[in-house]
Design a protein around this motif. Structure first.
Motif, PDB file in Angstrom:
ATOM      1  N   GLY A  27       0.807  -1.219   0.000  1.00 32.97           N
ATOM      2  CA  GLY A  27       0.000   0.000   0.000  1.00 32.97           C
ATOM      3  C   GLY A  27       0.836   1.263   0.000  1.00 32.97           C
ATOM      4  N   TYR A  28       2.075   1.122   0.445  1.00 31.14           N
ATOM      5  CA  TYR A  28       2.960   2.292   0.528  1.00 31.14           C
ATOM      6  C   TYR A  28       3.768   2.469  -0.762  1.00 31.14           C
ATOM      7  CZ  TYR A  28       5.894   5.654   3.115  1.00 31.14           C
ATOM      8  OH  TYR A  28       6.523   6.792   3.569  1.00 31.14           O
ATOM      9  N   CYS A  29       3.654   1.477  -1.647  1.00 31.59           N
ATOM     10  CA  CYS A  29       4.457   1.509  -2.878  1.00 31.59           C
ATOM     11  C   CYS A  29       3.660   2.080  -4.041  1.00 31.59           C
ATOM     12  CB  CYS A  29       4.914   0.102  -3.235  1.00 31.59           C
ATOM     13  SG  CYS A  29       6.066  -0.558  -2.030  1.00 31.59           S
ATOM     14  N   CYS A  30       4.313   2.894  -4.844  1.00 35.78           N
ATOM     15  CA  CYS A  30       3.641   3.584  -5.946  1.00 35.78           C
ATOM     16  C   CYS A  30       3.152   2.618  -7.014  1.00 35.78           C
ATOM     17  CB  CYS A  30       4.569   4.606  -6.594  1.00 35.78           C
ATOM     18  SG  CYS A  30       5.256   5.751  -5.395  1.00 35.78           S
TER      19      CYS A  30
ATOM     20  N   GLU B 115      -1.862   4.198  -2.780  1.00 40.57           N
ATOM     21  CA  GLU B 115      -1.095   5.317  -2.199  1.00 40.57           C
ATOM     22  C   GLU B 115      -1.420   6.611  -2.950  1.00 40.57           C
ATOM     23  OE1 GLU B 115       1.975   7.191  -2.985  1.00 40.57           O
ATOM     24  OE2 GLU B 115       1.822   6.579  -5.068  1.00 40.57           O
TER      25      GLU B 115
END
Lengths: 619, 619
Positions: B420-423, B428
């Protein structure tokens, strides 16, 4: 004004609330003094402010680069990293035997807040090295320690923790990395790890990985996991450093912490990756659990660091930014424009940020202090009690630090208005950087399961009872303070609600409704965090109120007018008043909701469990 | 599965809750039918899914470019923009006289959710054009309309709203842009505007700005503000398009909505910027206020759009991502891995997202529906009542849409874990894109002041009373449903708390403690939002429960086992059950906290007002 950490509050927590200076009475810390503690904090502040902070935004813009298997950190990170290592900061709280400075954790932790606030992405490199070095220190053979330990604690070499694989994050027991025995007692490691922070970079010549893997033939699940030291450069038989078969397959592009290299690592692509067992075979999970407290406290500190600096930035902005007329003259176009800090809505946001940050600071510093007390405990019982506090506090520190820290960063963006959304201003980066903290080192959902499923059930709930009992002792003193009567009342109601939910969970856990505690573990953790923070702020208010009344007395400020005047002029009085205001705000605004939140849990609402698959959405 | 909007829920709100198909009975909409509504929604979905969504991430990565005074949007935006205009979407709810399709707002709004969910940054261009065109339609001279209106409603030309200046955002009355009279009745405009969305771009040949400025000699403050049409290309005396003196000084680099050009615009750098007065001199603020409802509803829709698609993405991920064993076999390494949707903590997060999204959808669609009812009201009284609902709902829609929408996006990131934190993953971006919605079109703090300071006091609180009364009418029906008894009880307690706070504000507002309602305006707005959403979900649960019981009956599912079986097999039953589950979850988890929140407001805690300047921090 200072923008990283509210240093006055740091000192308040350390010396007026926790009395960490008394640690110096113990033989372990007898060579230290409050002055030396202060000096360390001052030096940390200087380095953080002058060298770390100026590289924060640059590092965000530049990010890490991955080229031909190599990873380059932002160029500007090299110099502050060098200075950090040179200053001996990496091992500030470690034993002089391993090259450390031997400070208490309480002080190391306070210093950490400055570095973290100044540049979290940069600070992660030495932070992770420290965790890896501690693991080696505790579980490595004398020979391994000889070869690697000093270089890690000095920061000459870096370290990482390699747990996560693509199918095994939260479910670490499912990992597939393998270790096969070599005749010389070493192991051949193979597998792919992902999301490895600092997995590859050019800050150091060598990186020492702590890798979870399964030895051939080991049991399935968490019981068959071992931990290995796998250096990128290893010593060959002649003591020469040679390449080990560890390669970086790529780095992640992330929402934030752009300066921190998040790597996918391949071990043993050419079947030539040597690893050295740490601790016992199949003992990897137990070791990881022991090391986890430090890592999770570290992540909690991230939330606090971001929150603290976000608050101070927003405060400065609110003091400087002129806009709008004061409420009394809202419709008068001739009214002078005022700094937005004068608008009630902005003040409310600032008070939320202030009280949350101060509450988190007290919480996280308390955890560090308890670790110190474990280290110097005079007997088993004392050690057990403080270890119990640590065990209970860690999931709360990690989860509240990250969640409440994020909320504070969000509020900072709101105070800045449109500017808060622009990269030109610092707060939008804090928000992006902070977001990861609720996810890594065990998502906050996992923290909640750790609290509810493990910590609460340990010793039949004795940890929780001990904590409540020690809070009661302090509360008895606070109750005598007439000025805090209303706050104590609200606090006690909240505490009682928490106790009710805890009992409710204990009962449900023993029935076939054990899903209920799992379902509401995270809201329960939040309750624990809010009540604990409320308690710590109430305690602070009590201490501050006593000091404040002394100052009033010293200045003969007997009536309200004289006291208000003093508050405007005397910074010490203003500070202590501010502390009581934090408690009032947090307890009135947050703890009044604990009863409702407890009810939300105990209502036995199973909608989330009972909804059928296609009830979530039709396809 | 579909990833943009839960279409089934859209239909449920439109036809089963609000019965928008009944609008077709009115002469204004007599040429429409439910089928035509459905067709429009289907077409919107198709265009959004096929053309908008695929450009969302590309647009985020590429962003806008500013080169030599020109602004280029992401290349991939041109084609979907063209198709959107070609399809007549921009004026879907506008009168055929201006080239519109004449659909009710309710339907336009539903279509909007698809486009917004698919690519908000892109959707802002036509969205802002529409607002500007509406303003011209209502306040422009026939000649101006002749020249500009059709081209705006068709999207051939774009439009903007130019309010904010560097010292006048929230405090719009402080603006410095000037207008000086020309002999021909036009004005010369000069000044700098910032944060102008779509202020300059290459999607259209011309951009028509609606600019707030002060005519020379006009009164200070909001009373002296007029509004002007200032096209980038204007018609000269011969009817030829010539350059007007409007220039872009730069674009902002922002946390999100990278594809939307946020511009600083200079008007009259060469003293050659012609503007045309809209409406009356010094009537600018009144006009802006009238147009604001549409703009604020639009921003609320942003929150819903992001929330809805974030939920569906998280749901798909939770269904597909295998990790961990089921709770019953947590310690069994031989247990099969299950999709994470089976873990209670994940289900809780999904239910939060589901119920919040559905609640927001009901809220925002209701506002659009009330606008329709204003338009077709048969008499003054009816019009006033519905306009009253609109006026009350708008600040709630804007603020709850953005705040709760953001919270849903945040939860989506959490469900995805590290990914979820990765583009590389979409959520995100939703989080970053969504964040602006609490800030622009009046920060949420301003929405709260609008609600408390304006809307509540209008007609001595009649708006609030009317709303409560109409809710009571529906509630009386719901109360008869035995299955919802507990929910009704919790709802009523929450509603009562809200009424108490409203009275408390009314009393305080009349004393010298009028700062208290200002201080707690935002928490009060949140309460209003939660109670309203709770009400709408309860209403939905009542409707769904009736349908569900019919289905049970049709299938002769008389006992619980038969019903559970049906729920797993029958999608219609599953959907209606899901609706009741949303209400149960939201009412149990959120409305139980309303009482505590009300108490937090009514405790009269003035810590945020009383804290002295240096109490916030010492320097």
């Amino acid at each position: 004004m200072k923008l990283l950490v509210d240093e006055r509050d740091v000192k308040f927590v350390l010396y007026e609330q926790l009395h960490v200076e008394e640690l110096c009475k113990h033989p372990r810390y007898q060579d230290f003094s409050e002055d030396m503690f202060d000096m360390a904090i001052e030096q940390a502040e200087k380095l953080a402010e002058r060298e770390f902070y100026p590289t924060n935004r640059k590092g965000d813009l530049e990010g890490c680069r991955f080229e031909e298997g190599r990873v380059m950190v932002p160029e500007c990170f090299h110099e502050p990293y060098r200075l950090y290592c040179e200053g001996g900061w990496l091992a500030i709280s470690d034993s002089p035997e391993v090259g450390g400075q031997g400070f208490p954790m309480s002080i190391a932790n306070a210093c950490m807040e400055f570095f973290g606030a100044a540049n979290w992405a940069l600070f992660m490199y030495p932070g992770l090295t420290h965790g890896a070095a501690r693991l080696l220190e505790n579980y490595g053979s004398p020979k391994l320690k000889d070869l690697y330990l000093h270089k890690m604690f000095s920061g000459e070499w870096a370290g990482t923790m390699c747990l996560t694989e693509s199918g095994a994050g939260t479910d670490v027991g499912n990992l597939r990395s393998k270790a096969s025995r070599n005749p010389d007692g070493t192991f051949n490691i193979s597998g792919q790890k992902i999301f490895i922070s600092s997995g590859m970079h050019d800050l150091t010549e060598n990186i020492v990985h702590m890798v979870l893997a399964r030895i051939e033939g080991a049991p399935k699940g968490v019981k068959g996991i071992s931990i290995f030291l796998v250096p990128r450069l290893r010593y060959d038989e002649k003591g020469k450093l040679v390449d080990n078969d560890v390669n970086c397959a790529g780095i992640e592009h992330k929402m934030g912490i752009h300066g921190s290299a998040t790597c996918a690592l391949n071990f043993g692509e050419r079947s030539d990756c040597v690893g050295y067992l740490l601790g016992q075979e199949n003992g990897g999970m137990r070791i990881m659990f022991e090391m986890m407290n430090e890592a999770r406290l570290f992540v909690g500190m991230q939330g606090l660091s971001h929150a603290g600096t976000a608050y101070l930035h927003a405060l400065r902005y609110a003091r400087e930014r002129l806009q709008g007329a004061p409420a009394e003259r809202m419709k008068d176009p001739d009214s002078p424009r005022v700094p937005i800090i004068q608008h009630p809505d902005v003040r409310r946001m600032l008070m939320f940020m202030k009280s949350s940050t101060e509450g988190l600071r007290a919480l996280l510093y308390l955890a560090a202090y308890c670790i110190d007390r474990v280290r110097i405990a005079e007997n088993r019982d004392e050690k057990d009690v403080f270890q119990g506090y640590v065990d209970l506090l860690i999931p709360i520190c990690k989860s509240m630090g990250s969640d409440l820290g994020f909320r504070v960063c969000e509020t900072a963006v709101q105070v800045y208005g449109g500017y808060g959304y622009c990269c030109e201003y610092p707060v939008e980066q804090f928000l992006r950087d902070c977001k990861i903290s609720s996810i890594y080192e065990g998502t906050n959902g996992i923290q909640a399961l750790d609290l509810v499923g493990r910590k609460l059930t340990l010793k039949h709930g004795q940890l929780f009872k001990n904590a409540m009992q020690s809070m009661s002792g302090i509360l008895n003193k606070i109750e005598k303070n007439f000025h805090l009567r209303e706050l104590v009342q609200i606090y006690k109601e909240a505490q009682e609600s928490l106790i009710q939910v805890t009992k409710f969970f204990a009962l449900k856990g023993m029935t076939d409704e054990f899903h209920i505690p799992l379902l509401y573990a995270k809201p329960y953790l939040d309750l624990c965090g809010e009540v604990t923070i409320g308690f710590l702020l109430l305690w602070q208010a009590h201490l501050a109120d006593r000091r404040l009344r002394e100052i009033y007395k010293d200045h003969k400020a007997e009536n309200e007018a004289a006291q208000r005047k003093l508050l405007d002029e005397n910074r010490s009085a203003a500070f202590y008043y501010g502390k009581t205001a934090s408690a009032r705000f947090f307890i009135h605004q947050v703890l009044t909701q604990v009863g409702g939140k407890a009810r939300a849990i105990m209502n036995n609402d199973k909608s989330a469990l009972e909804i059928p698959e296609y009830g979530f959405a039709l396809d």
